[in-house]
Design a protein around this motif. Structure first.
Motif, PDB file in Angstrom:
ATOM      1  N   GLU A  22       0.809  -1.222   0.000  1.00  0.00           N
ATOM      2  CA  GLU A  22       0.000   0.000   0.000  1.00  0.00           C
ATOM      3  C   GLU A  22       0.841   1.269   0.000  1.00  0.00           C
ATOM      4  O   GLU A  22       0.352   2.335  -0.351  1.00  0.00           O
ATOM      5  CB  GLU A  22      -0.904   0.033   1.234  1.00  0.00           C
ATOM      6  CG  GLU A  22      -1.975  -1.020   1.230  1.00  0.00           C
ATOM      7  CD  GLU A  22      -2.808  -0.960   2.505  1.00  0.00           C
ATOM      8  OE1 GLU A  22      -2.611  -0.053   3.319  1.00  0.00           O
ATOM      9  OE2 GLU A  22      -3.656  -1.838   2.663  1.00  0.00           O
ATOM     10  N   LYS A  23       2.106   1.152   0.385  1.00  0.00           N
ATOM     11  CA  LYS A  23       2.913   2.339   0.591  1.00  0.00           C
ATOM     12  C   LYS A  23       4.058   2.510  -0.392  1.00  0.00           C
ATOM     13  O   LYS A  23       4.705   3.539  -0.396  1.00  0.00           O
ATOM     14  CB  LYS A  23       3.469   2.337   2.013  1.00  0.00           C
ATOM     15  CG  LYS A  23       2.353   2.366   3.038  1.00  0.00           C
ATOM     16  CD  LYS A  23       2.894   2.360   4.426  1.00  0.00           C
ATOM     17  CE  LYS A  23       1.730   2.369   5.399  1.00  0.00           C
ATOM     18  NZ  LYS A  23       2.143   2.480   6.756  1.00  0.00           N
ATOM     19  N   LYS A  24       4.327   1.518  -1.227  1.00  0.00           N
ATOM     20  CA  LYS A  24       5.449   1.616  -2.162  1.00  0.00           C
ATOM     21  C   LYS A  24       5.008   1.190  -3.548  1.00  0.00           C
ATOM     22  O   LYS A  24       4.410   0.141  -3.731  1.00  0.00           O
ATOM     23  CB  LYS A  24       6.611   0.747  -1.699  1.00  0.00           C
ATOM     24  CG  LYS A  24       7.222   1.242  -0.417  1.00  0.00           C
ATOM     25  CD  LYS A  24       8.468   0.497  -0.078  1.00  0.00           C
ATOM     26  CE  LYS A  24       8.943   1.024   1.263  1.00  0.00           C
ATOM     27  NZ  LYS A  24      10.323   0.921   1.459  1.00  0.00           N
ATOM     28  N   VAL A  25       5.339   2.047  -4.518  1.00  0.00           N
ATOM     29  CA  VAL A  25       4.935   1.814  -5.898  1.00  0.00           C
ATOM     30  C   VAL A  25       6.120   2.133  -6.806  1.00  0.00           C
ATOM     31  O   VAL A  25       6.820   3.118  -6.579  1.00  0.00           O
ATOM     32  CB  VAL A  25       3.737   2.722  -6.284  1.00  0.00           C
ATOM     33  CG1 VAL A  25       3.325   2.503  -7.716  1.00  0.00           C
ATOM     34  CG2 VAL A  25       2.573   2.512  -5.333  1.00  0.00           C
ATOM     35  N   VAL A  26       6.335   1.311  -7.809  1.00  0.00           N
ATOM     36  CA  VAL A  26       7.329   1.593  -8.832  1.00  0.00           C
ATOM     37  C   VAL A  26       6.580   1.753 -10.151  1.00  0.00           C
ATOM     38  O   VAL A  26       5.792   0.888 -10.531  1.00  0.00           O
ATOM     39  CB  VAL A  26       8.380   0.472  -8.952  1.00  0.00           C
ATOM     40  CG1 VAL A  26       9.326   0.748 -10.116  1.00  0.00           C
ATOM     41  CG2 VAL A  26       9.156   0.331  -7.656  1.00  0.00           C
TER      42      VAL A  26
ATOM     43  N   ALA B 292      -2.584   7.803 -12.522  1.00  0.00           N
ATOM     44  CA  ALA B 292      -1.991   7.097 -11.386  1.00  0.00           C
ATOM     45  C   ALA B 292      -1.397   8.071 -10.380  1.00  0.00           C
ATOM     46  O   ALA B 292      -1.647   7.946  -9.172  1.00  0.00           O
ATOM     47  CB  ALA B 292      -0.913   6.132 -11.886  1.00  0.00           C
ATOM     48  N   LEU B 293      -0.624   9.045 -10.844  1.00  0.00           N
ATOM     49  CA  LEU B 293      -0.008  10.002  -9.922  1.00  0.00           C
ATOM     50  C   LEU B 293      -1.069  10.796  -9.163  1.00  0.00           C
ATOM     51  O   LEU B 293      -0.938  11.022  -7.957  1.00  0.00           O
ATOM     52  CB  LEU B 293       0.938  10.938 -10.671  1.00  0.00           C
ATOM     53  CG  LEU B 293       2.209  10.284 -11.212  1.00  0.00           C
ATOM     54  CD1 LEU B 293       2.988  11.277 -12.066  1.00  0.00           C
ATOM     55  CD2 LEU B 293       3.074   9.747 -10.082  1.00  0.00           C
ATOM     56  N   ASN B 294      -2.130  11.208  -9.849  1.00  0.00           N
ATOM     57  CA  ASN B 294      -3.180  11.966  -9.174  1.00  0.00           C
ATOM     58  C   ASN B 294      -3.945  11.107  -8.169  1.00  0.00           C
ATOM     59  O   ASN B 294      -4.381  11.603  -7.131  1.00  0.00           O
ATOM     60  CB  ASN B 294      -4.119  12.605 -10.196  1.00  0.00           C
ATOM     61  CG  ASN B 294      -3.503  13.834 -10.798  1.00  0.00           C
ATOM     62  OD1 ASN B 294      -3.233  14.800 -10.115  1.00  0.00           O
ATOM     63  ND2 ASN B 294      -3.227  13.786 -12.093  1.00  0.00           N
TER      64      ASN B 294
ATOM     65  N   HIS C 105       9.659   6.135  -8.397  1.00  0.00           N
ATOM     66  CA  HIS C 105       9.408   5.372  -7.179  1.00  0.00           C
ATOM     67  C   HIS C 105       8.525   6.245  -6.303  1.00  0.00           C
ATOM     68  O   HIS C 105       8.863   7.394  -6.021  1.00  0.00           O
ATOM     69  CB  HIS C 105      10.739   5.064  -6.481  1.00  0.00           C
ATOM     70  CG  HIS C 105      10.596   4.200  -5.291  1.00  0.00           C
ATOM     71  ND1 HIS C 105      10.579   4.704  -4.021  1.00  0.00           N
ATOM     72  CD2 HIS C 105      10.460   2.861  -5.169  1.00  0.00           C
ATOM     73  CE1 HIS C 105      10.437   3.714  -3.160  1.00  0.00           C
ATOM     74  NE2 HIS C 105      10.367   2.586  -3.841  1.00  0.00           N
ATOM     75  N   VAL C 106       7.388   5.728  -5.906  1.00  0.00           N
ATOM     76  CA  VAL C 106       6.424   6.478  -5.096  1.00  0.00           C
ATOM     77  C   VAL C 106       6.349   5.827  -3.720  1.00  0.00           C
ATOM     78  O   VAL C 106       6.142   4.615  -3.610  1.00  0.00           O
ATOM     79  CB  VAL C 106       5.022   6.479  -5.747  1.00  0.00           C
ATOM     80  CG1 VAL C 106       4.039   7.290  -4.915  1.00  0.00           C
ATOM     81  CG2 VAL C 106       5.078   7.000  -7.177  1.00  0.00           C
TER      82      VAL C 106
ATOM     83  N   THR D 196      13.089   9.795  -8.553  1.00  0.00           N
ATOM     84  CA  THR D 196      13.534   9.176  -9.788  1.00  0.00           C
ATOM     85  C   THR D 196      14.589   8.146  -9.421  1.00  0.00           C
ATOM     86  O   THR D 196      15.449   8.391  -8.581  1.00  0.00           O
ATOM     87  CB  THR D 196      14.116  10.207 -10.766  1.00  0.00           C
ATOM     88  OG1 THR D 196      15.094  10.997 -10.110  1.00  0.00           O
ATOM     89  CG2 THR D 196      13.030  11.099 -11.330  1.00  0.00           C
ATOM     90  N   VAL D 197      14.491   7.002 -10.051  1.00  0.00           N
ATOM     91  CA  VAL D 197      15.457   5.929  -9.862  1.00  0.00           C
ATOM     92  C   VAL D 197      15.910   5.453 -11.224  1.00  0.00           C
ATOM     93  O   VAL D 197      15.151   5.553 -12.207  1.00  0.00           O
ATOM     94  CB  VAL D 197      14.873   4.757  -9.037  1.00  0.00           C
ATOM     95  CG1 VAL D 197      14.544   5.189  -7.615  1.00  0.00           C
ATOM     96  CG2 VAL D 197      13.646   4.156  -9.697  1.00  0.00           C
TER      97      VAL D 197
END
Length: 143
Positions: free
Chosen positions: A11-15, A55-57, A121-122, A135-136
């Motif tokens: 729930e807390k990490k997104v690539v 997705a970002l919004n 990476h979110v 950014t990665v």
């Protein structure tokens, strides 16, 4: 047509993998084709940019603070992805425009990302009130 690759690790990490967007942008550069001959190229990267935008919004919906590579922005209410205007010399640069209130037409910040070289990476913290965008490189290393 390809979909934007978004990997939600929890729930807390997104690539968000930008490879499909970069490939569509590069395909549009084919010197032997034109938009009139192959409109699907531009339509594909426009669709992928729209998916990234959505997705970002979705991730910043409850955020009070959005951090971009360690720089904090307060009051971000929407992000606009521009895959057209900021390309130079055939690169795959996309612009992420950050806006405050929905009534404001002035962006708070512009962040350039090279879709061919990086992924996003979110990290979502504090029940969604803090969203960090980093950014990665393609191996997952932060810049």
């Amino acid at each position: 047509m390809n979909d934007m690759k978004i990997y939600e690790q929890d729930e807390k990490k997104v690539v968000i993998c930008l490879d499909e967007l970069a490939a569509a942008m590069r395909a549009d550069e084919d010197p032997d084709s034109s938009y009139e001959e192959n409109p699907e190229y531009e339509q594909e990267w426009d669709t992928l940019a729209g998916e990234l935008d959505d997705a970002l919004n979705r991730y910043i919906a409850k955020a009070r603070t959005v951090s971009i590579n360690g720089v904090n922005l307060f009051g971000v209410r929407r992000i606009l992805v521009d895959a057209y205007e900021l390309r130079q010399d055939g690169d795959c640069s996309i612009g992420l425009y950050f806006y405050g209130s929905t009534e404001s037409a002035d962006e708070m910040a512009l962040f350039l990302v090279d879709a061919a070289q990086t992924n996003l990476h979110v990290t979502i913290s504090d029940d969604g009130k803090l969203v960090c965008l980093d950014t990665v490189d393609k191996l997952g290393r932060r810049f």
